[in-house]
Structures are given as C-alpha cells and as structure tokens.
Design a protein around this motif. Structure first.
Motif, PDB file in Angstrom:
ATOM      1  N   ARG A  42       0.905  -1.166   0.135  1.00 26.78           N
ATOM      2  CA  ARG A  42       0.003   0.121   0.031  1.00 26.78           C
ATOM      3  C   ARG A  42       0.922   1.308   0.163  1.00 26.78           C
ATOM      4  NH1 ARG A  42      -3.325  -2.750   4.908  1.00 26.78           N
ATOM      5  NH2 ARG A  42      -4.482  -4.236   3.576  1.00 26.78           N
ATOM      6  N   HIS A  43       0.407   2.124  -0.701  1.00 25.92           N
ATOM      7  CA  HIS A  43       1.219   3.337  -0.817  1.00 25.92           C
ATOM      8  C   HIS A  43       0.973   4.340   0.309  1.00 25.92           C
ATOM      9  CE1 HIS A  43       1.991   3.151  -5.311  1.00 25.92           C
ATOM     10  NE2 HIS A  43       0.905   2.435  -5.295  1.00 25.92           N
ATOM     11  N   TRP A  52      -2.143  10.707   3.837  1.00 23.89           N
ATOM     12  CA  TRP A  52      -3.582  10.711   3.812  1.00 23.89           C
ATOM     13  C   TRP A  52      -4.163  11.600   4.609  1.00 23.89           C
ATOM     14  CZ3 TRP A  52      -4.913   7.189   0.210  1.00 23.89           C
ATOM     15  CH2 TRP A  52      -4.363   6.155  -0.233  1.00 23.89           C
ATOM     16  N   PRO A  53      -3.884  12.130   5.500  1.00 25.45           N
ATOM     17  CA  PRO A  53      -4.282  13.414   6.177  1.00 25.45           C
ATOM     18  C   PRO A  53      -4.293  14.558   5.429  1.00 25.45           C
ATOM     19  CG  PRO A  53      -2.832  12.263   7.789  1.00 25.45           C
ATOM     20  CD  PRO A  53      -2.638  11.593   6.293  1.00 25.45           C
ATOM     21  N   HIS A  66      -7.696   5.398   4.630  1.00 21.45           N
ATOM     22  CA  HIS A  66      -6.837   4.696   5.132  1.00 21.45           C
ATOM     23  C   HIS A  66      -5.892   3.891   3.993  1.00 21.45           C
ATOM     24  CE1 HIS A  66      -5.011   0.867   6.780  1.00 21.45           C
ATOM     25  NE2 HIS A  66      -4.575   1.701   8.018  1.00 21.45           N
ATOM     26  N   PRO A  67      -4.640   3.863   4.123  1.00 23.09           N
ATOM     27  CA  PRO A  67      -3.980   3.260   2.874  1.00 23.09           C
ATOM     28  C   PRO A  67      -4.600   1.859   2.239  1.00 23.09           C
ATOM     29  CG  PRO A  67      -2.378   3.881   4.542  1.00 23.09           C
ATOM     30  CD  PRO A  67      -3.560   3.969   5.315  1.00 23.09           C
ATOM     31  N   SER A  68      -5.301   1.080   3.189  1.00 23.64           N
ATOM     32  CA  SER A  68      -6.042  -0.147   2.778  1.00 23.64           C
ATOM     33  C   SER A  68      -7.163   0.321   1.829  1.00 23.64           C
ATOM     34  CB  SER A  68      -6.457  -0.899   4.028  1.00 23.64           C
ATOM     35  OG  SER A  68      -7.424  -0.243   4.512  1.00 23.64           O
ATOM     36  N   GLN A  71      -7.540   2.181  -3.287  1.00 24.39           N
ATOM     37  CA  GLN A  71      -8.174   1.838  -4.533  1.00 24.39           C
ATOM     38  C   GLN A  71      -9.414   2.815  -4.583  1.00 24.39           C
ATOM     39  OE1 GLN A  71      -5.364  -0.040  -6.213  1.00 24.39           O
ATOM     40  NE2 GLN A  71      -7.441  -0.040  -7.646  1.00 24.39           N
ATOM     41  N   GLU A  72     -10.001   3.262  -3.546  1.00 32.81           N
ATOM     42  CA  GLU A  72     -11.069   4.315  -3.582  1.00 32.81           C
ATOM     43  C   GLU A  72     -10.568   5.630  -4.272  1.00 32.81           C
ATOM     44  OE1 GLU A  72     -13.378   4.490  -0.024  1.00 32.81           O
ATOM     45  OE2 GLU A  72     -13.172   2.393   0.406  1.00 32.81           O
ATOM     46  N   LEU A  73      -9.369   5.925  -4.227  1.00 32.12           N
ATOM     47  CA  LEU A  73      -8.966   7.214  -4.616  1.00 32.12           C
ATOM     48  C   LEU A  73      -9.301   7.178  -6.087  1.00 32.12           C
ATOM     49  CD1 LEU A  73      -4.988   7.342  -3.941  1.00 32.12           C
ATOM     50  CD2 LEU A  73      -7.108   8.972  -2.844  1.00 32.12           C
TER      51      LEU A  73
END
Length: 179
Positions: A42-43, A52-53, A66-68, A71-73
């Motif tokens: 994970r990136h 992420w914040p 969350h990094p997990s 893919q939602e990006l």
C-alpha cells in the motif's frame, strides 16, 4: 496490519502496483515506496506518514482514507505512482540515474493515462530527476507530457520543514488551482 522486522527486511527492492486509470484529475507521485509500504503493498502506508491526512485536509477526499482503501482514490479521480518503483528504507539510497529514468517512465505514464495534473510529492526527486535544481514547491512552468505539474512537499514524518497544517495547506493550494 502489523509489520515485523523480517517483513521489512524482505521488502527491500519490492515494487507495489500503481493506483492509476485513464483521465485522472491528479496522479500523485511519490519518491519511491518505503519498506513498510512495500511490505503491505500500500502506498504511503507507514504509520506517521502524512499523505492521507494532507489529502483529506487539502480537500481532495470527503474523509481521511486509510492506505488499505487506496483503490477508492480512483472514484475521486485520483491515483498514485512513484518516480522510482523499488522500495528502500530511505530515499537517499536511490541514485540520481534512477530519478532520471523514473522521470522518463513518468512521462510515458502521462502519455498513456493523460492525468490532468501530476503532483510530484518531493521537491528533491523533482530537482534531481528533471534536472531542475532551483525548482520550488508549487505549480511548475513546464508539465509532463499532456499533464500540468505541481510539486508538493514530501509527506514523510521525517520532513520536519512542514507541519501537518502547512502540509495540508500546500495540498489545498493544488486543490484550489484545479477547481
């Protein structure tokens, strides 16, 4: 997910898949995966990494992912790749020629996927890979292929030059620029 020392040691040199699709608003480009990211696949996965914040506080997502959930990006029109694909413990383990080769690879990805913007997350990587020693944070005068280019500060917790607030503010400047 907990990562032990053996998993970190085994992660040296690994690569992780891009989160990318055609026609993104922004393709975020890290320097290279850290060992924690390579161990998890994970990136920006290391606890304490502020990507992420900053992404959320900068207005790109409606909640902090969350990094997990990387893919939602894609649903937000965002993606992630790296200048250099191989994982290391520190970015200073990378050679200048790797940044130059990474710049060429990123130009090919820009041509293939056509993101509106490329946001390179790390000024030193940009200065080295694109031979722009005097570049500063922000919009760059020359894009990469069809994509406009913005350079953001490195979100690593090791980058003491930027607080979480100032890092989020830099992400927000890009968000405001792209509308």
């Amino acid at each position: 997910m907990t990562v032990d020392r053996r998993a970190l040691a085994d992660a040296y040199g690994r690569t992780i898949p891009d989160v990318i699709d055609a026609g993104l608003k922004v393709l975020f480009v890290g320097i290279n995966p850290g060992l924690y990211s390579a161990a998890t696949g994970r990136h920006f996965a290391r606890p304490g990494n502020r990507f992420w914040p900053a992404l959320h506080r900068g207005g790109f997502t409606d909640r902090q992912l969350h990094p997990s959930e990387q893919q939602e990006l894609l649903a937000y029109g965002l993606g992630i790749t790296n200048v250099v694909a191989r994982a290391t413990a520190r970015a200073d383990e990378l050679r200048p020629d790797e940044f130059v080769a990474g710049a060429q690879m990123l130009a090919a990805k820009a041509a293939d996927f056509g993101p509106q913007w490329i946001a390179l997350v790390g000024i030193t990587a940009y200065r080295t890979g694109w031979r722009q020693p005097k570049a500063v944070i922000g919009e760059q005068p020359v894009g990469i292929g069809p994509s406009a280019l913005w350079v953001l500060p490195n979100p690593s917790g090791l980058n003491a030059h930027y607080t979480p607030d100032s890092l989020a503010a830099e992400f927000a400047k890009l968000r405001e620029r792209i509308g």
